[in-house]
Design an enzyme around this catalytic site. Structure first.
Site, PDB file in Angstrom:
ATOM      1  N   ARG A 250      -2.368  -0.779   5.412  1.00 37.96           N
ATOM      2  CA  ARG A 250      -3.519  -1.356   4.722  1.00 37.96           C
ATOM      3  C   ARG A 250      -3.167  -2.705   4.101  1.00 37.96           C
ATOM      4  O   ARG A 250      -4.004  -3.618   4.048  1.00 37.96           O
ATOM      5  CB  ARG A 250      -4.036  -0.380   3.661  1.00 37.96           C
ATOM      6  CG  ARG A 250      -4.682   0.866   4.222  1.00 37.96           C
ATOM      7  CD  ARG A 250      -5.000   1.901   3.142  1.00 37.96           C
ATOM      8  NE  ARG A 250      -3.799   2.494   2.571  1.00 37.96           N
ATOM      9  CZ  ARG A 250      -3.804   3.385   1.584  1.00 37.96           C
ATOM     10  NH1 ARG A 250      -4.956   3.775   1.040  1.00 37.96           N
ATOM     11  NH2 ARG A 250      -2.686   3.894   1.131  1.00 37.96           N
TER      12      ARG A 250
ATOM     13  N   CYS B 160       0.865  -1.189   0.000  1.00 32.64           N
ATOM     14  CA  CYS B 160       0.000   0.000   0.000  1.00 32.64           C
ATOM     15  C   CYS B 160       0.896   1.231   0.000  1.00 32.64           C
ATOM     16  O   CYS B 160       1.772   1.355  -0.846  1.00 32.64           O
ATOM     17  CB  CYS B 160      -0.975  -0.023   1.177  1.00 32.64           C
ATOM     18  SG  CYS B 160      -0.198  -0.094   2.802  1.00 32.64           S
TER      19      CYS B 160
END
Length: 280
Positions: free
Chosen positions: A240, A235
């Protein structure tokens, strides 16, 4: 819970209510700022600031074992503590799970639905900061098998037996945004060539809980992200992508998943690293 590969790594809100006074359970809330925590948090929960407790000033993850020992000790966590993770940021719980596994903590579980579902259900909140008795904690050296490094990522581009998964927003993937804003000066936006875009929140229901195993299998397999391949997630800074790593490895049971925690923060700044732009 939906016959996940490892259902024991998730707890629901009722389980946590029943264990709030368990001395062997420590709840950790992590977010970018303490604002949500200060307005009301799960009783007994300690707060970890992502920017100062987990990341270095250059936004790389802090993998210093001494720093982690101090963080865990001041949080009242021993090597035998059951740690429950959650946050206002949807990726918080699963990212903390990955981080704690990197340092070898045995019993980590994610609150399914995180803060969103807890609040919606009217579960107890408090503004009181818990009194924590510091502990002694001994971390293991970081487990590199859970991480991917940029050399391996570059070798994985266009490999039939591997798949790179970009879990950022479509705007980040296309190059419209660099991290969280439009690129400026020498910043390079875009994505790693051959990376497949699957926004991380697509793995969640509207109430913040994880989708069923059937829905998750369809989400990823339709994109060619299958258990037979080595999967590397990334990410912006590794948070994430830690969430998607958790979904693939622990909910779906994929055998070979790594999180490229250097992610776009590192890749975009390395000289001569290939970058693609656009959605196609």
């Amino acid at each position: 819970m939906f016959n996940y590969a490892h259902p024991e790594v998730l707890v629901d809100s009722q389980w946590l209510v029943d264990h709030l006074n368990d001395p062997n359970v420590r709840v950790v809330e992590a977010d970018l700022t303490p604002q949500a925590y200060n307005t009301g948090h799960i009783p007994g929960a300690v707060f970890w600031n992502m920017l100062t407790d987990l990341l270095l000033p250059d936004y790389r993850i802090n993998f210093d074992p001494i720093a982690w020992e101090k963080l865990l000790a001041r949080s009242g966590i021993t090597n035998d503590t059951t740690v429950i993770t959650y946050g206002d940021f949807p990726a918080s719980g699963a990212w903390l799970f990955w981080l704690l596994k990197v340092f070898g903590h045995r019993d980590v579980r994610v609150l399914n639905g995180s803060r969103r579902k807890w609040v919606t259900e009217g579960r107890p909140l408090t503004t009181e900061t818990p009194t924590i008795v510091p502990t002694q904690y001994q971390v293991q050296l970081p487990d590199s098998s859970l991480r991917a490094f940029h050399e391996e990522v570059r070798e994985s581009i266009n490999r039939a037996d591997r798949v790179l998964v970009d879990v950022r927003t479509p705007q980040e993937y296309s190059g419209e945004l660099f991290m969280i804003e439009p690129p400026k000066e020498t910043e390079r936006a875009g994505h790693i060539p051959s990376a497949v875009p699957v926004y991380y929140e697509l793995a969640l229901n509207e109430d913040g809980t994880f989708k069923s195993i059937k829905d998750l299998q369809a989400l990823y397999s339709d994109k060619g992200i299958i258990p037979d391949k080595k999967v590397i997630t990334y990410c912006a800074v590794g948070g994430r992508s830690g969430h998607t790593w958790f979904v693939l490895k622990y909910l779906l049971g994929y055998p070979n998943v790594q999180n490229y925690d250097g992610s776009w923060n590192e890749w975009s700044r390395l000289p001569n690293m290939p970058i693609d732009i656009g959605l196609g």
